[in-house]
Design a protein around this motif. Sequence first.
Motif, PDB file in Angstrom:
ATOM      1  N   PHE B  34      11.278 -57.105  38.184  1.00 49.85           N
ATOM      2  CA  PHE B  34      10.510 -57.126  36.941  1.00 49.85           C
ATOM      3  C   PHE B  34       9.858 -58.500  36.765  1.00 49.85           C
ATOM      4  N   TYR B  36       9.021 -60.716  33.329  1.00 48.37           N
ATOM      5  CA  TYR B  36       9.088 -60.869  31.886  1.00 48.37           C
ATOM      6  C   TYR B  36       8.219 -62.061  31.497  1.00 48.37           C
ATOM      7  N   LEU B  46       9.052 -57.599  28.391  1.00 56.09           N
ATOM      8  CA  LEU B  46       8.742 -57.072  29.721  1.00 56.09           C
ATOM      9  C   LEU B  46       7.230 -57.035  29.932  1.00 56.09           C
ATOM     10  N   ARG B  49       7.059 -53.789  35.853  1.00 56.53           N
ATOM     11  CA  ARG B  49       8.192 -53.287  36.622  1.00 56.53           C
ATOM     12  C   ARG B  49       7.645 -52.831  37.968  1.00 56.53           C
ATOM     13  N   LEU B  90      17.205 -56.534  39.051  1.00 54.33           N
ATOM     14  CA  LEU B  90      18.297 -55.659  38.625  1.00 54.33           C
ATOM     15  C   LEU B  90      18.897 -55.051  39.880  1.00 54.33           C
ATOM     16  N   ALA B  95      25.168 -51.755  37.850  1.00 55.49           N
ATOM     17  CA  ALA B  95      25.100 -53.085  37.235  1.00 55.49           C
ATOM     18  C   ALA B  95      23.811 -53.168  36.443  1.00 55.49           C
ATOM     19  N   ASP B  96      23.922 -53.615  35.199  1.00 57.87           N
ATOM     20  CA  ASP B  96      22.731 -53.629  34.365  1.00 57.87           C
ATOM     21  C   ASP B  96      22.291 -55.000  33.906  1.00 57.87           C
ATOM     22  N   GLY B  97      23.002 -56.048  34.281  1.00 54.16           N
ATOM     23  CA  GLY B  97      22.593 -57.381  33.883  1.00 54.16           C
ATOM     24  C   GLY B  97      21.489 -57.895  34.787  1.00 54.16           C
ATOM     25  N   LEU B  98      20.436 -58.388  34.175  1.00 61.30           N
ATOM     26  CA  LEU B  98      19.322 -58.939  34.932  1.00 61.30           C
ATOM     27  C   LEU B  98      19.660 -60.329  35.461  1.00 61.30           C
ATOM     28  N   PHE B 100      17.647 -63.633  36.441  1.00 59.18           N
ATOM     29  CA  PHE B 100      16.330 -64.224  36.235  1.00 59.18           C
ATOM     30  C   PHE B 100      16.129 -65.438  37.147  1.00 59.18           C
ATOM     31  N   GLY B 101      14.839 -65.698  37.483  1.00 58.62           N
ATOM     32  CA  GLY B 101      14.485 -66.973  38.056  1.00 58.62           C
ATOM     33  C   GLY B 101      14.381 -68.026  36.960  1.00 58.62           C
TER      34      GLY B 101
END
Lengths: 115, 110
Positions: B34, B36, B46, B49, B90, B95-98, B100-101
């Motif tokens: 994704f 964001y 968002l 995707r 993701l 597992a649902d926790g993103l 991130f960079g």
Amino acid sequence: DTGVSQNPRHKITKRGQNVTFRCDPISEHNRLYWYRQTLGQGPEFLTYFQNEAQLEKSRLLSDRFSAERPKGSFSTLEIQRTEQGDSAMYLCASSPTSGRTYEQYFGPGTRLTVT
Amino acid sequence: AQRVTQPEKLLSVFKGAPVELKCNYSYSGSPELFWYVQYSRQRLQLLLRHISRESIKGFTADLNKGETSFHLKKPFAQEEDSAMYYCALLPGGGADGLTFGKGTHLIIQP
């Protein structure tokens, strides 16, 4: 505003004190997430709820951190015995269980400063 | 463990110029990717995707599994594109926790 809300928006506390933050997700969303963001970093995942069940916890969530979502609606994140390293923006997000289930809607965050 | 790398902390381009924000990831499985975006004084939201393969606000991003990249592109930058952009992964499999960079601050100069 029907978006995710977080309270308080700012919290200043002394080292060693306990703090609690609240997150109210979008009403029809049953998934809720907590993230932490420090300066110059992206958000880091802490924990995730589906309804009242806490399904996933990051290793970042030390024993001093606890999160609850007792009735599957709002959630609280408590930090006990705060340390200066806990200073960060704490973000809450929610997502729906139908339609755009992959999209996490973020709140404005609670900025914690530990002195 | 998965990782997302955004090599540029800051990217400054002139209005009308092309924009490319780089994102590389490491993950052994088949993740969802994704982008964001956070505009000044607004919430993280968002933008794109990878599965959707759509263009939002003129931005597109293609997942390159061989290079493990998911770069964000726009042919002609506009001043309102100035914002912080975060690439996120993701892992799936329940597992649902993103992940991130660190984000890239895009500044579009007039």
